[in-house]
Write a protein that holds these residues in place. Structure first.
Motif, PDB file in Angstrom:
ATOM      1  N   ASP A 264       0.834  -1.210   0.000  1.00  0.00           N
ATOM      2  CA  ASP A 264       0.000   0.000   0.000  1.00  0.00           C
ATOM      3  C   ASP A 264       0.864   1.254   0.000  1.00  0.00           C
ATOM      4  O   ASP A 264       0.460   2.290  -0.528  1.00  0.00           O
ATOM      5  N   HIS A 265       2.049   1.150   0.596  1.00  0.00           N
ATOM      6  CA  HIS A 265       2.945   2.310   0.674  1.00  0.00           C
ATOM      7  C   HIS A 265       4.385   1.850   0.501  1.00  0.00           C
ATOM      8  O   HIS A 265       4.819   0.865   1.113  1.00  0.00           O
ATOM      9  N   VAL A 266       5.128   2.578  -0.323  1.00  0.00           N
ATOM     10  CA  VAL A 266       6.549   2.360  -0.537  1.00  0.00           C
ATOM     11  C   VAL A 266       7.271   3.608  -0.045  1.00  0.00           C
ATOM     12  O   VAL A 266       7.039   4.708  -0.558  1.00  0.00           O
ATOM     13  N   ILE A 267       8.129   3.445   0.966  1.00  0.00           N
ATOM     14  CA  ILE A 267       8.794   4.584   1.616  1.00  0.00           C
ATOM     15  C   ILE A 267      10.304   4.346   1.562  1.00  0.00           C
ATOM     16  O   ILE A 267      10.800   3.322   2.051  1.00  0.00           O
ATOM     17  N   ILE A 268      11.045   5.287   0.981  1.00  0.00           N
ATOM     18  CA  ILE A 268      12.479   5.111   0.771  1.00  0.00           C
ATOM     19  C   ILE A 268      13.245   6.269   1.403  1.00  0.00           C
ATOM     20  O   ILE A 268      13.024   7.436   1.067  1.00  0.00           O
ATOM     21  N   ASP A 269      14.145   5.930   2.304  1.00  0.00           N
ATOM     22  CA  ASP A 269      15.039   6.909   2.918  1.00  0.00           C
ATOM     23  C   ASP A 269      16.344   6.970   2.119  1.00  0.00           C
ATOM     24  O   ASP A 269      16.707   6.024   1.417  1.00  0.00           O
ATOM     25  N   GLU A 270      17.063   8.080   2.222  1.00  0.00           N
ATOM     26  CA  GLU A 270      18.356   8.263   1.537  1.00  0.00           C
ATOM     27  C   GLU A 270      18.235   7.973   0.041  1.00  0.00           C
ATOM     28  O   GLU A 270      19.062   7.287  -0.560  1.00  0.00           O
ATOM     29  N   TYR A 271      17.209   8.545  -0.569  1.00  0.00           N
ATOM     30  CA  TYR A 271      16.921   8.218  -1.965  1.00  0.00           C
ATOM     31  C   TYR A 271      18.010   8.714  -2.916  1.00  0.00           C
ATOM     32  O   TYR A 271      18.153   8.210  -4.030  1.00  0.00           O
ATOM     33  N   GLN A 272      18.793   9.685  -2.484  1.00  0.00           N
ATOM     34  CA  GLN A 272      19.871  10.184  -3.341  1.00  0.00           C
ATOM     35  C   GLN A 272      20.969   9.132  -3.557  1.00  0.00           C
ATOM     36  O   GLN A 272      21.801   9.287  -4.450  1.00  0.00           O
ATOM     37  N   ASP A 273      20.960   8.062  -2.760  1.00  0.00           N
ATOM     38  CA  ASP A 273      21.988   7.029  -2.873  1.00  0.00           C
ATOM     39  C   ASP A 273      21.518   5.804  -3.657  1.00  0.00           C
ATOM     40  O   ASP A 273      22.204   4.783  -3.681  1.00  0.00           O
ATOM     41  N   THR A 274      20.352   5.876  -4.289  1.00  0.00           N
ATOM     42  CA  THR A 274      19.852   4.741  -5.063  1.00  0.00           C
ATOM     43  C   THR A 274      20.487   4.717  -6.454  1.00  0.00           C
ATOM     44  O   THR A 274      20.965   5.733  -6.958  1.00  0.00           O
ATOM     45  N   ASN A 275      20.476   3.534  -7.073  1.00  0.00           N
ATOM     46  CA  ASN A 275      20.949   3.396  -8.445  1.00  0.00           C
ATOM     47  C   ASN A 275      19.762   3.124  -9.369  1.00  0.00           C
ATOM     48  O   ASN A 275      18.606   3.090  -8.922  1.00  0.00           O
ATOM     49  N   MET A 276      20.041   2.911 -10.647  1.00  0.00           N
ATOM     50  CA  MET A 276      18.952   2.800 -11.622  1.00  0.00           C
ATOM     51  C   MET A 276      18.091   1.565 -11.399  1.00  0.00           C
ATOM     52  O   MET A 276      16.858   1.642 -11.453  1.00  0.00           O
ATOM     53  N   VAL A 277      18.695   0.407 -11.146  1.00  0.00           N
ATOM     54  CA  VAL A 277      17.882  -0.791 -10.977  1.00  0.00           C
ATOM     55  C   VAL A 277      17.027  -0.683  -9.719  1.00  0.00           C
ATOM     56  O   VAL A 277      15.897  -1.185  -9.671  1.00  0.00           O
ATOM     57  N   GLN A 278      17.530  -0.004  -8.688  1.00  0.00           N
ATOM     58  CA  GLN A 278      16.719   0.213  -7.496  1.00  0.00           C
ATOM     59  C   GLN A 278      15.530   1.115  -7.801  1.00  0.00           C
ATOM     60  O   GLN A 278      14.430   0.896  -7.294  1.00  0.00           O
TER      61      GLN A 278
END
Length: 853
Positions: A264-278
């Protein structure tokens, strides 16, 4: 009539007063939410309260929430914090809230969980996840394992691999035929490709349009090696590495039409550190409900070298339109609750001294922010040293630290942090010496290789004394350093042996066992030679009986040859038409009855290590180091050899394998000593950290030891740039990354920030900024707020089966294997409770499918 308390009740109960933006973010429940957050803005608190609000007041089931962050420690803090908040809700509302099945963790850990989640499968079958290789296993897989044969061996022209190593290293502009460098470069490229998750056919077409024929041919060849690598990992079960794990999860999600409606909810912290596949995974999970929330700070994006893509965060509103076809609500979290006003003003000014706007119609390279300090008190809090030699600046800062501690401005030395771009820098060594000359202890967990800590040197020194010394065949500067470490380890070990009355007898016993095994090998091999039997011939029961009759065998060898276990194994191999060879039979009979891991635990029984265990309550560091040594020895038995045979001992194969291949690789990789995430900074010691380590932390006093940037672009980024679109310009990346790194360092400070302004330690681009700061000699310590000792961590959670029962059986064993993570020797497991739970769940799902089938 009683009314249900609202969330404001719990805010008052827990003394939390959210500001306007925090409140809006917490109460937002529908649609994409974009939370650009500055340092110290309380983003973790916002995420906790937002999740709490969804569960308690909107009836969202915890298992329908996907909550991810960047590090394991941050994930644990989120989990423990949420458990604490929900415990209050349980008490007040008389309603239990369970989060056992909730997705909380790093992206990598949650990808592993996704691959086993039936909700993404139309058949409700549990997907069998691949075996995940860590970085070291991945290296050895390509260096010598199955990957070496499947990926690289077909490329060797006429058995001369140097040509392949030279070609791989040449692609990275390195003139070297080193196999180690080639494998390291190959892994770096493979991981980056995996994290970009490109269409390889499309990349191939792009490469064919390039003018540089040599570059084009080499890159297309390397893409083919990447395909070979990926194919080599398939199997039943397959293997994967940490980068490909994410691709595995993404492909699994794409196989199901249900993927976008599970959470129902997707919550991501530190999103600046994600890559493309993430990013692909995250938007796939959110495509049904569109309830995606990301929080981060592009100015704290430090992980480009690991494939992180800061554009994922900067361009998030545009990505929402692209993937979800809607608008994102933007709520900036700009009030800094951490630092004094002068610190906030200075680091904001630092970031604003250059333009982050491309000026060509493209999106800005940076999210515009308005960061304000909650603590409005004026007063200077940022100082620099004079523009003197590094030695003079070091002394000036060390005197200041001594004064701060002496006057009680800082209660404990572990509240003063020294931050560096690298702990191997000259500055770090000078600062360490200057502080310790004043009686101020330091703690630098990543400053040296774990091989050089005393526990590792003693253990490996004793192993050397027992099995023999490694003698390199080649001579290079690096090998000479390793050779000297080997010699020094034996010297340290001999001191320990001499001071332990029982140690010499133990060493002699093991040496005798090795010598007996070698003699047994000579006798059995001689007998076989006399019988005119080839070692490659098929072993039979008759040959086994004849070998047992050889005169003068050691009791251990005779017992093995006449024992039931070897006979039954031989008969089983014949029945399965995969019979043992005579050579295998002799190797089994002359193998030692202990492994390196067994030997490690016997060494731990020596008086020196018993004392470490007994004193662990006062100083846990040595015991953690010892556990780390055990983990690396266990890794050797997994990647190289578990059985020690007389033939390997006689031919020095085991010595060359253990020391020359394995430990020398650890030495070259600079595997760091243990760092305890649970209690990272011992009391009474000044922590020395890299800026990357310090991210997410805060200290009353911060000293920034270096203030420079490198203008060099890594070769892998240059090579990949020809295929990338929508990224920051290559020539701007070093400057942007340096500013982000220094911004992170400066924003760790709460009350006082000191910058080292020594000659040659400040880049020319930053000299104007530095000159605007007051000198350290002008600082009045009475104006710096006093800093108390650090507050304690949140309590850990424990399970009944996995923790309490195990502890009640043997508290010391629980501490050794659970807390300090010593690897179990032989067949030992601590996951019985989890295994029982999973088995019952599988049975339940099977019965449900039969009922509805």
């Amino acid at each position: 009539m009683n009314t249900k308390p609202g969330i404001e009740y719990f805010w008052n109960l827990l003394d939390f007063s959210p500001n306007k933006q925090q409140k809006e973010a917490i109460l937002h429940t529908e649609g994409p939410l974009y939370l650009p957050a500055g340092p110290g803005a309380g983003k973790t608190r916002v995420l906790l309260w937002r999740t709490f609000h969804l569960i308690v007041f909107h009836g969202v089931k915890p298992e329908n929430i996907f909550l991810s962050t960047f590090t394991q420690k941050a994930a644990r803090q989120l989990q423990e914090g949420l458990l604490t908040l929900l415990s209050y809700a349980t008490d007040v509302l008389n309603k239990p809230f369970e989060i056992n099945n909730m997705y909380i963790g790093t992206i990598h850990s949650l990808c592993r969980k996704l691959l086993q989640d039936r909700r993404f499968s139309s058949t409700r079958k549990r997907h069998r996840p691949p075996v995940v290789m860590d970085e070291l296993s991945q290296f050895f897989y390509l260096y010598q394992g199955k990957g070496f044969k499947d990926v690289l061996f077909p490329e060797f022209p006429e058995g001369e691999p140097q040509a392949v190593w030279k070609r791989i290293n040449g692609f990275f502009h390195k003139k070297s035929v080193s196999k180690y460098s080639a494998i390291s470069n190959l892994i770096s490229l493979f991981n980056r490709i995996s994290e970009e998750s490109p269409d390889l056919e499309e990349w191939g077409r792009k490469l064919k349009t390039l003018v540089d024929d040599d570059f084009k041919k080499d890159f297309i060849w390397l893409l083919e090696l990447y395909r070979n690598y990926r194919n080599s990992l398939s199997g039943n079960p397959g293997r994967t590495d940490l980068s490909l794990l994410q691709q595995e999860a993404y492909r699994y999600l794409l196989e199901s039409d249900l993927s976008g409606n599970v959470f129902d909810h997707v919550i991501i912290d530190e999103y600046q550190d994600t890559n493309m596949v993430q990013e692909y995974i995250i938007f796939t999970l959110a495509k049904g409900t569109r309830n995606i929330c990301v929080v981060g700070d592009d100015d704290q994006a430090l992980y480009r070298f690991r494939g992180a893509t800061v554009e994922n965060f900067v361009q998030f509103p545009e990505r929402v339109k692209h993937y979800l076809g809607c608008e994102a609500t933007r709520i900036p979290l700009g009030i800094n609750y951490r630092s004094r006003k002068d610190i906030v003003t200075r680091y904001c000014g630092f970031m604003n001294q250059i333009s982050w706007e491309p000026g060509d119609g493209h999106p800005d390279y940076r999210v515009r922010k308005n960061i304000r300090a909650f603590h409005a008190a004026n007063g200077e809090s940022v100082f620099r040293t004079g523009n003197d030699s590094i030695e003079d600046c070091v002394e000036e800062i060390a005197d200041t630290v001594e004064s701060l501690l002496h006057k009680g401005v800082v209660e404990d030395a572990n509240r003063i942090a020294f931050l560096f771009s690298s702990l191997q820098s000259k500055a770090a060594g000078l600062f360490k010496d200057a502080l310790e000359n004043r009686g101020i202890k330091t703690y630098a967990p990543r400053a040296m290789s774990f091989l050089f800590n005393s526990e590792a040197m003693i253990v490996f020194g004793i192993i050397t004394i027992i099995i023999g010394q490694y003698k390199p065949r080649f001579k290079t500067a690096e090998i000479e350093v390793f050779k000297q470490w080997h010699i020094d380890s034996m010297k340290v070990a001999n001191i320990i042996i001499q001071n332990d009355p029982l140690a010499p007898a133990f060493i002699k016993q093991k040496q005798d066992e090795i010598e007996n095994a070698k003699q047994d090998l000579v006798k059995l091999s001689g007998f076989i030679s006399q019988r005119k039997v080839n070692l490659s011939d098929t072993a039979t029961a008759s040959i086994l009986r004849e070998l047992a009759g050889v005169h003068g065998l050691s009791p251990s060898c005779y017992k093995t040859l006449t024992g039931k276990a070897l006979y039954e194994s031989l008969m089983k191999s014949i029945t399965k038409r995969n019979p043992f060879t005579v050579s295998y039979l002799i190797s089994s009979a002359t193998a030692l009855d202990w492994t390196f891991l067994d030997l490690f635990y016997r060494i731990c029984g020596l008086a020196h290590f018993k004392k470490i265990i007994d004193n662990s309550a006062a100083d846990e560091g040595p015991l953690y180091n010892l556990a780390y040594v055990g983990q690396y020895i266990n890794k050797y038995t997994e990647e190289f050899k578990s059985m020690i045979t007389a033939f390997d001992l006689q031919q020095k194969r085991i010595v060359n394998s253990f020391f020359g291949s394995y430990l020398y690789t650890l030495f070259r990789r600079e595997e760091k000593e243990f760092e305890n995430e649970e209690d990272p900074f011992p009391k009474g010691r000044v922590p020395f950290l890299t800026i990357h380590q310090a991210k997410g932390l805060e200290f009353p006093v911060v000293v920034l030891g270096t203030f420079y940037k490198r203008n060099r672009v890594p070769e892998i980024d240059k090579n990949l740039d020809v295929l990338m679109e929508g990224k920051e310009p290559l020539e701007l990346q070093p400057g942007f990354d340096a500013m982000r790194r220094l911004y992170v360092g400066m924003s760790r400070a709460e009350n006082l920030l000191i910058l080292n302004n020594a000659k040659r330690y400040v880049s020319a681009d930053f000299k104007n900024f530095m000159q605007e700061l007051p000198e350290l000699t002008a600082m009045n310590t009475s104006e710096i707020p006093k800093a108390a000792a650090a507050p304690g961590e949140l309590p850990k959670c424990y399970s009944f089966t996995g923790d309490f029962n195990f502890y009640s059986q043997c508290p010391m064993q629980y501490q050794i294997f659970r807390k300090f993570a010593f690897p179990p020797s032989r067949s030992q497991t601590m996951a019985f409770g989890a295994l029982v739970h999973q088995t019952l769940e599988d049975l339940h799902e099977y019965l449900l499918s039969r009922k509805h089938g």
